[in-house]
Design a protein around this motif. Structure first.
Motif, PDB file in Angstrom:
ATOM      1  N   VAL A  60       0.838  -1.203   0.000  1.00 41.12           N
ATOM      2  CA  VAL A  60       0.000   0.000   0.000  1.00 41.12           C
ATOM      3  C   VAL A  60       0.874   1.255   0.000  1.00 41.12           C
ATOM      4  O   VAL A  60       0.616   2.200  -0.741  1.00 41.12           O
ATOM      5  CB  VAL A  60      -0.975  -0.012   1.205  1.00 41.12           C
ATOM      6  N   ALA A 114      -4.726  -4.278  -9.582  1.00 40.38           N
ATOM      7  CA  ALA A 114      -5.614  -5.412  -9.806  1.00 40.38           C
ATOM      8  C   ALA A 114      -5.495  -5.925 -11.237  1.00 40.38           C
ATOM      9  O   ALA A 114      -5.381  -7.136 -11.467  1.00 40.38           O
ATOM     10  CB  ALA A 114      -7.060  -5.017  -9.501  1.00 40.38           C
ATOM     11  N   LEU A 166      -6.241  -6.815   0.481  1.00 35.12           N
ATOM     12  CA  LEU A 166      -5.534  -5.763   1.216  1.00 35.12           C
ATOM     13  C   LEU A 166      -6.184  -5.461   2.566  1.00 35.12           C
ATOM     14  O   LEU A 166      -5.520  -4.950   3.468  1.00 35.12           O
ATOM     15  CB  LEU A 166      -5.448  -4.496   0.361  1.00 35.12           C
ATOM     16  N   ASN A 167      -7.471  -5.791   2.694  1.00 34.16           N
ATOM     17  CA  ASN A 167      -8.168  -5.615   3.969  1.00 34.16           C
ATOM     18  C   ASN A 167      -8.192  -6.900   4.794  1.00 34.16           C
ATOM     19  O   ASN A 167      -8.897  -6.996   5.787  1.00 34.16           O
ATOM     20  CB  ASN A 167      -9.599  -5.114   3.723  1.00 34.16           C
ATOM     21  N   SER A 203      -2.864   3.261  -8.702  1.00 34.16           N
ATOM     22  CA  SER A 203      -4.202   2.977  -8.193  1.00 34.16           C
ATOM     23  C   SER A 203      -4.384   1.476  -7.951  1.00 34.16           C
ATOM     24  O   SER A 203      -3.697   0.643  -8.549  1.00 34.16           O
ATOM     25  CB  SER A 203      -5.257   3.463  -9.184  1.00 34.16           C
ATOM     26  N   HIS A 204      -5.346   1.167  -7.092  1.00 33.80           N
ATOM     27  CA  HIS A 204      -5.668  -0.236  -6.839  1.00 33.80           C
ATOM     28  C   HIS A 204      -6.190  -0.886  -8.113  1.00 33.80           C
ATOM     29  O   HIS A 204      -5.965  -2.071  -8.338  1.00 33.80           O
ATOM     30  CB  HIS A 204      -6.697  -0.354  -5.720  1.00 33.80           C
ATOM     31  N   LYS A 205      -6.868  -0.112  -8.932  1.00 35.88           N
ATOM     32  CA  LYS A 205      -7.387  -0.629 -10.198  1.00 35.88           C
ATOM     33  C   LYS A 205      -6.240  -1.078 -11.111  1.00 35.88           C
ATOM     34  O   LYS A 205      -6.309  -2.134 -11.742  1.00 35.88           O
ATOM     35  CB  LYS A 205      -8.232   0.445 -10.882  1.00 35.88           C
ATOM     36  N   PRO A 249     -10.761  -5.736  -9.005  1.00 33.40           N
ATOM     37  CA  PRO A 249     -10.445  -4.693  -8.009  1.00 33.40           C
ATOM     38  C   PRO A 249     -11.084  -4.926  -6.639  1.00 33.40           C
ATOM     39  O   PRO A 249     -10.461  -4.651  -5.609  1.00 33.40           O
ATOM     40  CB  PRO A 249     -10.979  -3.418  -8.651  1.00 33.40           C
ATOM     41  N   ARG A 250     -12.303  -5.454  -6.614  1.00 33.02           N
ATOM     42  CA  ARG A 250     -12.947  -5.710  -5.318  1.00 33.02           C
ATOM     43  C   ARG A 250     -12.252  -6.851  -4.579  1.00 33.02           C
ATOM     44  O   ARG A 250     -12.152  -6.828  -3.345  1.00 33.02           O
ATOM     45  CB  ARG A 250     -14.427  -6.023  -5.514  1.00 33.02           C
ATOM     46  N   TYR A 251     -11.765  -7.844  -5.313  1.00 35.69           N
ATOM     47  CA  TYR A 251     -11.044  -8.952  -4.691  1.00 35.69           C
ATOM     48  C   TYR A 251      -9.702  -8.459  -4.149  1.00 35.69           C
ATOM     49  O   TYR A 251      -9.290  -8.845  -3.047  1.00 35.69           O
ATOM     50  CB  TYR A 251     -10.858 -10.093  -5.688  1.00 35.69           C
ATOM     51  N   SER A 261      -9.118  -5.502  -3.073  1.00 36.97           N
ATOM     52  CA  SER A 261      -9.461  -4.776  -1.856  1.00 36.97           C
ATOM     53  C   SER A 261      -9.663  -5.739  -0.686  1.00 36.97           C
ATOM     54  O   SER A 261      -9.200  -5.473   0.431  1.00 36.97           O
ATOM     55  CB  SER A 261     -10.725  -3.947  -2.086  1.00 36.97           C
TER      56      SER A 261
END
Length: 68
Positions: free
Chosen positions: A10, A24, A38-39, A19-21, A31-33, A35
């Motif tokens: 991060v 990914a 990373l969480n 960007s995370h996009k 991108p949601r996966y 996230s």
């Protein structure tokens, strides 16, 4: 507790304006996966390698464009 590699990823992405996009797409994740990884909601095999390699590749690609 946050995994050290996640904090490194991060931080490296933030300092290099990635960007995370972008991460990914390069790592082959939705991108949601990404996230969720990373969480720390998901922990797939090789996630650390895939994500850190993706970030390094993006940085390398940007540097080669700037030096061209």
């Amino acid at each position: 507790m946050l995994n050290n590699w996640i904090a490194d990823a991060v931080g490296k992405a933030f300092t290099n304006n990635i960007s995370h996009k972008e991460i990914a797409a390069k790592a082959g994740y939705n991108p949601r996966y990404l996230s969720a990884i990373l969480n720390q909601k998901r922990n797939p095999a090789n996630a650390e390698t895939r994500i850190m390699t993706a970030i390094s590749d993006i940085i390398r690609e940007r540097e080669s464009k700037n030096n061209a």
